[in-house]
Design a protein around this motif. Structure first.
Motif, PDB file in Angstrom:
ATOM      1  N   ASP A 232       0.832  -1.216   0.000  1.00 44.35           N
ATOM      2  CA  ASP A 232       0.000   0.000   0.000  1.00 44.35           C
ATOM      3  C   ASP A 232       0.864   1.264   0.000  1.00 44.35           C
ATOM      4  O   ASP A 232       0.552   2.244  -0.684  1.00 44.35           O
ATOM      5  N   GLN A 234       3.889   1.480  -1.181  1.00 42.44           N
ATOM      6  CA  GLN A 234       4.550   1.587  -2.473  1.00 42.44           C
ATOM      7  C   GLN A 234       3.637   2.223  -3.522  1.00 42.44           C
ATOM      8  O   GLN A 234       4.083   3.003  -4.356  1.00 42.44           O
ATOM      9  N   VAL A 235       2.345   1.879  -3.447  1.00 35.17           N
ATOM     10  CA  VAL A 235       1.378   2.487  -4.382  1.00 35.17           C
ATOM     11  C   VAL A 235       1.343   4.001  -4.190  1.00 35.17           C
ATOM     12  O   VAL A 235       1.371   4.779  -5.158  1.00 35.17           O
ATOM     13  N   GLU A 236       1.287   4.426  -2.945  1.00 38.73           N
ATOM     14  CA  GLU A 236       1.247   5.865  -2.647  1.00 38.73           C
ATOM     15  C   GLU A 236       2.538   6.559  -3.074  1.00 38.73           C
ATOM     16  O   GLU A 236       2.516   7.661  -3.654  1.00 38.73           O
ATOM     17  N   ASN A 238       4.656   5.535  -5.439  1.00 40.64           N
ATOM     18  CA  ASN A 238       4.708   5.575  -6.903  1.00 40.64           C
ATOM     19  C   ASN A 238       3.843   6.711  -7.462  1.00 40.64           C
ATOM     20  O   ASN A 238       4.205   7.342  -8.459  1.00 40.64           O
ATOM     21  N   ASN A 239       2.705   6.968  -6.814  1.00 39.12           N
ATOM     22  CA  ASN A 239       1.853   8.093  -7.225  1.00 39.12           C
ATOM     23  C   ASN A 239       2.580   9.426  -7.022  1.00 39.12           C
ATOM     24  O   ASN A 239       2.497  10.330  -7.854  1.00 39.12           O
TER      25      ASN A 239
END
Length: 281
Positions: A232, A234-236, A238-239
């Motif tokens: 989770d 990492q998703v943030e 990457n954004n």
């Protein structure tokens, strides 16, 4: 003895009241009639210099200078216009002072080139108080070139009025110059202004390079942090990286636009320097 003191006291008090009443009446009469012999407090009326004014469909203008020479009873106004005059229209000027509203003052356009006008206002009264300069726009009549006799009077439209105030106008000696001398002066000013603009744009591009370098460092740190984050997180991250890379793209586009602007200004400077050379021949 006491009665005499009381009598004197009452007499002194009566005299004081009469004196105060007389002063009040005198003061009321003075302030009530002061406008008959004191100058009226007229609000300051001065159109701002070095500010662009938008006339909508009639283009725009900027007052670069407005000077008053009390020895010659003359004013000189320098205007930079954009889109006011074209091949079908012409621009001229009329001037009037607040002290002589019924009498237009003689005006002369001593320089008119590339949208830049220098106007002389003659016979300016010593106590002009405030001066209004009207912009009159009319249609060019090519028929008059081939017509016999006097040309027809045309009704020009007033598209704007600018003002200066005697309390704040720039007072200076106005030298006697011909068209070439005015052209050289203005050309030199335009070259100096263009070179200042180039320097300013180069400075902004340099600051953008610094900002882009900081953003790249931040991206590198975020990419290192990815190794220690949950899915989770990492998703943030990457954004965040995606948004920062987009910011870099926006800055690069803006830098490219500025580079084009700098190139265009340099071409303009070369043309102005060529004109300056031709005028000096």
């Amino acid at each position: 003895m006491a009665k005499k003191k009381k009598k004197n006291l009452r007499l002194n008090m009566s005299t004081l009241y009469i004196t105060l009443a007389f002063m009040f009446i005198l003061g009321f009469g003075f302030f009530g009639t002061s406008k008959l012999f004191m100058a009226e407090d007229i609000p300051l009326n001065q159109t701002e210099l070095n500010t662009e004014f938008d006339l909508k469909a009639n283009g725009s203008f900027t007052i670069k200078d407005w000077a008053y020479d009390s020895e010659q009873n003359m004013m000189v106004v320098t205007l930079v216009t954009n889109g006011i005059e074209d091949y079908m229209t012409k621009l001229d000027f009329t001037a009037v002072s607040r002290e002589r509203l019924a009498a237009e003052l003689p005006t002369e356009i001593v320089y008119d080139e590339s949208g830049i006008y220098i106007i002389h206002i003659q016979d300016v009264p010593k106590n002009f108080n405030q001066m209004a300069l009207r912009f009159n726009k009319g249609e060019k009549s090519y028929d008059d070139l081939f017509a016999e006799g006097e040309p027809k009077e045309e009704q020009n439209k007033v598209i704007s009025t600018i003002y200066t105030d005697q309390r704040v106008v720039n007072e200076e000696a106005i030298p006697d110059r011909n068209f070439t001398e005015y052209a050289l002066e203005i050309t030199g000013e335009l070259i100096a202004e263009a070179e200042r603009n180039i320097k300013e744009l180069d400075g902004k591009r340099g600051m953008m390079d610094d900002v882009i370098a900081e953003i790249r460092e931040e991206i590198e740190q975020l990419q290192v942090d990815l190794l220690y984050q949950t899915v989770d997180e990492q998703v943030e991250t990457n954004n965040d990286v995606f948004q920062l890379e987009k910011n870099i793209e926006d800055y690069e586009k803006e830098k490219a636009t500025m580079a084009d602007d700098i190139q265009n200004i340099r071409v303009k400077v070369e043309r102005l320097k060529q004109k300056q050379y031709d005028l000096n021949i």
